[in-house]
Write a protein that holds these residues in place. Structure first.
Motif, PDB file in Angstrom:
ATOM      1  N   ARG A 155      11.183   0.821  -2.320  1.00 59.34           N
ATOM      2  CA  ARG A 155      11.522   0.078  -3.525  1.00 59.34           C
ATOM      3  C   ARG A 155      10.262  -0.115  -4.375  1.00 59.34           C
ATOM      4  O   ARG A 155       9.265  -0.639  -3.872  1.00 59.34           O
ATOM      5  N   CYS A 203      24.787  -2.844  -1.652  1.00 58.86           N
ATOM      6  CA  CYS A 203      23.489  -3.435  -2.002  1.00 58.86           C
ATOM      7  C   CYS A 203      22.657  -2.465  -2.843  1.00 58.86           C
ATOM      8  O   CYS A 203      22.410  -1.340  -2.423  1.00 58.86           O
ATOM      9  N   PRO A 204      22.209  -2.901  -4.035  1.00 59.10           N
ATOM     10  CA  PRO A 204      21.427  -1.981  -4.875  1.00 59.10           C
ATOM     11  C   PRO A 204      19.935  -1.948  -4.520  1.00 59.10           C
ATOM     12  O   PRO A 204      19.168  -1.246  -5.175  1.00 59.10           O
ATOM     13  N   HIS A 205      19.518  -2.741  -3.521  1.00 54.80           N
ATOM     14  CA  HIS A 205      18.091  -2.765  -3.193  1.00 54.80           C
ATOM     15  C   HIS A 205      17.809  -2.519  -1.716  1.00 54.80           C
ATOM     16  O   HIS A 205      16.756  -2.926  -1.211  1.00 54.80           O
ATOM     17  N   ALA A 206      18.739  -1.881  -1.026  1.00 54.95           N
ATOM     18  CA  ALA A 206      18.524  -1.472   0.364  1.00 54.95           C
ATOM     19  C   ALA A 206      17.998  -2.605   1.238  1.00 54.95           C
ATOM     20  O   ALA A 206      17.051  -2.438   1.998  1.00 54.95           O
ATOM     21  N   CYS A 250      16.079  -8.791  -2.109  1.00 51.34           N
ATOM     22  CA  CYS A 250      17.418  -9.251  -2.507  1.00 51.34           C
ATOM     23  C   CYS A 250      17.344  -9.908  -3.885  1.00 51.34           C
ATOM     24  O   CYS A 250      16.435 -10.677  -4.171  1.00 51.34           O
TER      25      CYS A 250
END
Lengths: 380, 92
Positions: free
Chosen positions: B5, B33-36, B53
């Motif tokens: 990220r 989840c868009p941010h793993a 998050c």
């Protein structure tokens, strides 16, 4: 039929069942406000409006205006079901918002494919923001697919919903009540061809939202235009105060400190919008107020270095320069903090955390700067 | 493995909670989840990048067994100020 809301819906929704009021429904054939509809596509319940993937000049111009904050909230398409190309009973159904830029991004990513596009009424807001606000919702999706008689249009029972719509849509509740299964599509529309060709399985990279330079810069005009009104008011006030102080007549007195004030406010605005957005990954600190502060200091020092070019007749005193260092930096820090709303990775808890700490400092710095400036203009 | 990220916001503030007792390992949270933030290990979801998050609540809304909790809301200064003033936010 009544939708039973999940506990999360109940936590977050005020009234459990909002009244369903259908807005203008999409109709086949071009209309003055929907010129991108090129015809009708026959389906079991009747003809559906048909669009093509190729964007016309007016579509591109509309997007450009919205990026400049001109008519952004009326850049909409009618909600409902649209056929893209020669869509038929087995074509995939893709769900999107009725912000026209979202709709255009989606259809232009699907060149050469036959699909159904189910557009939800999100009041002209993009998918992600609308999902956060609750207009891109399970209920709206349920109502829209029922209203469009989607079950008669397609033979399958699958919907491809953009992953960023997930904050608003409970896929399991939808399946339970409508029979349609939600397949979470990729974050970016441009990954859709690869996703569809891969049996609707997304790679890990397709699931992650990044925030590259081009996307950050695309947001700058809206940020600047939102800040411009207050900045111009501030410049007006400083010009007036500058004119009222000093020893000579009003207009020469305005030129003494007012011109530099205008440049210093502009430096703060540029720091908090353009520089914060452009330099986001490289500015020190995690909090956007800190990033904005550094961008503001840099922006103001650049102005001081070049001030001979912008206000050559005016020698700035140390007190005036110090005053503007404080005020420009406060403006930039505030605007930088506001950029959290446009960013793709800030949490509500984090924004509250930094607001509680930064706002008193920003207000204090601005007040101290203002006192110094008034002292420089009226008493020294 | 999810890609690295590039951005990370303030550490240690996020309200995300995962009840591993309840988790059935369906993996929907990993999908939305868009941010793993999550990974699946031994048939259970696990929070691996809590500080990534952004509290969008996609995971909590779609968890079939309500194993996830998060104080949801937009991470947006204007939205928070408007909320404090009791106004509707029309910023985005």
């Amino acid at each position: 039929m009544k939708i039973i809301l999940s506990p999360v819906d109940q936590q977050q929704g005020g009234s459990p069942l909002p009244l369903y009021r259908p807005g203008p429904a999409a109709t086949p054939g071009a209309s003055p406000d929907q010129p991108f509809v090129k015809g009708g596509r026959t389906a079991a319940p009747g003809a559906m409006p048909q669009v093509e993937a190729r964007l016309g000049l007016s579509d591109r111009f509309g997007s450009w205006l919205a990026r400049c904050n001109i008519g952004r909230f009326s850049h909409v398409v009618d909600a409902g079901l649209y056929a893209l190309g020669e869509a038929g009973a087995d074509s995939p159904v893709l769900v999107t918002a009725n912000y026209k830029m979202s709709f255009d991004r989606l259809r232009s990513a699907l060149a050469g494919r036959a699909c159904w596009l189910l557009v939800l009424d999100t009041k002209g807001i993009n998918v992600w923001c609308a999902a956060g606000k609750g207009t891109f919702s399970t209920l709206e999706l349920y109502d829209r697919l029922t209203h469009s008689r989607l079950a008669e249009v397609v033979a399958h029972r699958q919907l491809i919903v953009p992953q960023l719509g997930a904050p608003g849509i409970d896929g399991l509740a939808l399946k339970k009540h409508s029979g349609f299964e939600v397949i979470w599509g990729p974050v970016r529309a441009r990954d859709l061809p690869a996703f569809l060709d891969n049996n609707c399985v997304a790679t890990p990279a397709m699931r992650c939202k990044d925030f590259p330079l081009a996307e950050r810069l695309a947001l700058v005009p809206v940020e600047v235009s939102q800040a411009a009104g207050k900045a111009l008011l501030l410049i007006g006030i400083f010009m007036l105060l500058s004119g009222l102080g000093g020893e000579g007549a009003f207009w020469p007195a305005v030129r003494e400190m007012g011109v530099f004030a205008a440049w210093a406010v502009a430096a703060g605005v540029i720091g908090g919008t353009v520089l914060t957005a452009a330099l986001l990954p490289w500015l020190p600190g995690r909090a956007f107020s800190l990033k904005g502060m550094w961008a503001g200091i840099f922006s103001f020092l650049s102005l001081v270095a070049g001030h001979g070019l912008v206000a050559p007749q005016h020698m700035i005193s140390g007190l005036e320069a110090g005053a503007w260092l404080l005020m420009s930096t406060a403006i930039s820090s505030w605007l930088g903090m506001n950029f959290t709303g446009s960013s793709t990775y800030t949490s509500r808890s984090g924004v509250r955390f930094e607001m509680r700490r930064a706002i008193p400092l920003q207000a204090g710095a601005f007040a101290a700067g203002l006192l110094c400036w008034l002292a420089a203009r009226f008493w020294l | 493995m999810a890609p690295e990220r590039p951005f990370r916001y303030i550490d240690g503030v996020v309200s995300l909670e995962l009840d591993q007792e309840r988790c059935i390992g369906c993996g929907i949270c990993l999908q939305v989840c868009p941010h793993a933030v999550f990974e699946l290990a031994d048939d259970k979801a696990r929070i691996v990048h809590r500080d990534h998050c952004m509290e969008c609540s996609a995971c909590a809304r779609n968890c079939p067994v309500q194993a996830l909790r998060v104080e949801a809301g937009e991470g947006c200064v204007r939205a928070i100020i408007n909320e404090m003033l009791g106004r509707d936010c029309d910023c985005c």
